[in-house]
Design an enzyme around this catalytic site. Sequence first.
Site, mmCIF file in Angstrom:
data_model
loop_
_atom_site.group_PDB
_atom_site.id
_atom_site.type_symbol
_atom_site.label_atom_id
_atom_site.label_comp_id
_atom_site.label_asym_id
_atom_site.label_seq_id
_atom_site.Cartn_x
_atom_site.Cartn_y
_atom_site.Cartn_z
ATOM 1 N N CYS A 56 0.670 -1.245 -0.005
ATOM 2 C CA CYS A 56 -0.072 0.016 0.021
ATOM 3 C C CYS A 56 0.942 1.156 -0.021
ATOM 4 C CB CYS A 56 -0.962 -0.110 1.338
ATOM 5 S SG CYS A 56 -1.707 1.592 1.653
ATOM 6 N N CYS A 59 0.049 3.976 2.659
ATOM 7 C CA CYS A 59 0.541 3.264 3.977
ATOM 8 C C CYS A 59 2.022 3.600 4.190
ATOM 9 C CB CYS A 59 0.257 1.934 4.246
ATOM 10 S SG CYS A 59 -1.560 1.168 3.662
#
Length: 434
Positions: A56, A59
Site C-alpha cells: 500500500c 501506508c
Amino acid sequence: MKSRIMWSVVCIMLLCTSMSGFSQGIEFFKGTFNEALTKASNEGKLVFVDFYATWCGPCKQMAEKVFPDEELGKYMNEKFICLQIDVEKEGWQKEAAEKYNVTVLPTLVFFKVDGTVVSRLAGAREKSELLNAAKVARGEELSFEKLYDRAKSKKDLTDMQNVLKQAPEYVGGLQGMEAQKWIVRIDKLYNEYVKAKMGPDFINKEDLGIVSRFNKKNVKDDAVMEFITKNLNTYLEKLGEAPGILLVEYNNNIIGDLAKAGKNEYKKYLDRIKGDLKAAYDIMPTGSKLTPYEKFKYYYDGMYLLSYKKDVPSYVKLMGKYIETMGDQMGANDYGEIAQNMYQMTKGKLTNDQLGQLKDWLVKALQYDNIVLLDKINFVTMLGDTHKALKQFDEAKEAYNQAYMESMKFESKRQMMMVQMVIKRKLQALELAK
C-alpha cells in the site's frame, strides 16, 4: 591517554543514545492486538491501530512522513498503546482486519480497552489530522458531531470553518443514508458560511481549500467563483497559483458542459480565457506557441462539433490543423485527448477511415516515454477497442494484453484489480466477437 579515550567513548555513547531518542515518532507495540488491549488497560490508555498492507503506497507514505514526527510521537506514546496490523498476514492480524471490516488502506482506528471502536479514519492522514483525531478520541477536543451542533446553533464562523475542514474525513468514513444525511447538512453549512464570510477575510489558504472541496464545479456565474475572479490579483499575490488553477478548472467545466449540450453560449466562457480570467490561464503552460485561448478554442470547438453537430469529418479536419500548428510541440496527452474525445463522444461509431485516423493518433501518443501510467493504459485499451472495431482481432488482443501488463505497475493493489477486471471483460468480449 587511556582516560581521554574512555571519556570519548562515553561521549559517543551518550550522543548515540540522545540521537536515538530524538524524533522517535510513534513507537509501535510488538505484541498481539489482545496484548495491546491488556497493556492499555493496565496503563490507563487507549489503543491506536494502523491497519496497513506492505504493497500500500499511502501506508508507506504515513510510515515515512507522518509516524516519525516528534510531536505526534510524544503525544501518541504517552496516551495510547500503538499497534500496526498487516491486514494480509494470516492469523490474528488478518482476523482483526476482517472483524473490524477494514476495506480501505490505511485504516486508522482508536479503541477502548474492551475492543470497542471509539473512532476510525479511512485513508492516509496528515500529522495534524491524526493528532486532532487522537485528541477527539480521548475527549480533549470536541467530536465532529458536537462541533457541528455548536457551529449550527451559534453561527460562529470559526466553528463553521473547523467543521468544513474536518468534514471530508468524517463523512468519508460513513456509508449509505448516514453519509447522505451528512452530505446534505455540510452542503447547507457551506452555503451559509461562504455567504457570511465573503469579503477581505475570505482570501486565505484555509477558505480556498474549503472552496476547492465543496463548491459546485459546473454552476454558471457562481457567486464564490465570481468573487475569486473579481479579486484574482489579490488571491494570486497572497496564495500563489492555486486560486488560478481552481478558476481554470471551474471555467473549463462550464465550457465543456455547454459545448456538449450544443449551446453556443460556450463561446462566451471561452472568451473569458482572454478576458477577466487571463491571469488564471496564464499560469497554465500550453507547451506551444499557441496562447491558452487559442489552444482551448481548438479543444472546445472540436468538442462542440462532435457532441452536438455529430460532424466527425469537420472534427478530424480541425484537429489536423491543430496538430499542424503545434508541430513538434505535440505531446502524448495532446494526441491522446483528441483521440479520446472522438472515440467517447461518438461512442465508437466511426467509419473505417475515421477509425484509422483514431488509431494513428493513439499510436503517436504511445510513442512518448513520459505518459502517466493510467493515461497509458487508457490509450492502449482504446487502441485495442479500435482494432476490434476494425476486425483486427489479433492486434486487439495484443493491445489488451499490453494494457493488462501495464496495470501490474500500479502500487495500489485495489486499483490494479479494478483495471484488470475491465480488461478481462474486454478480452472475453473479443473472443465472442471472433
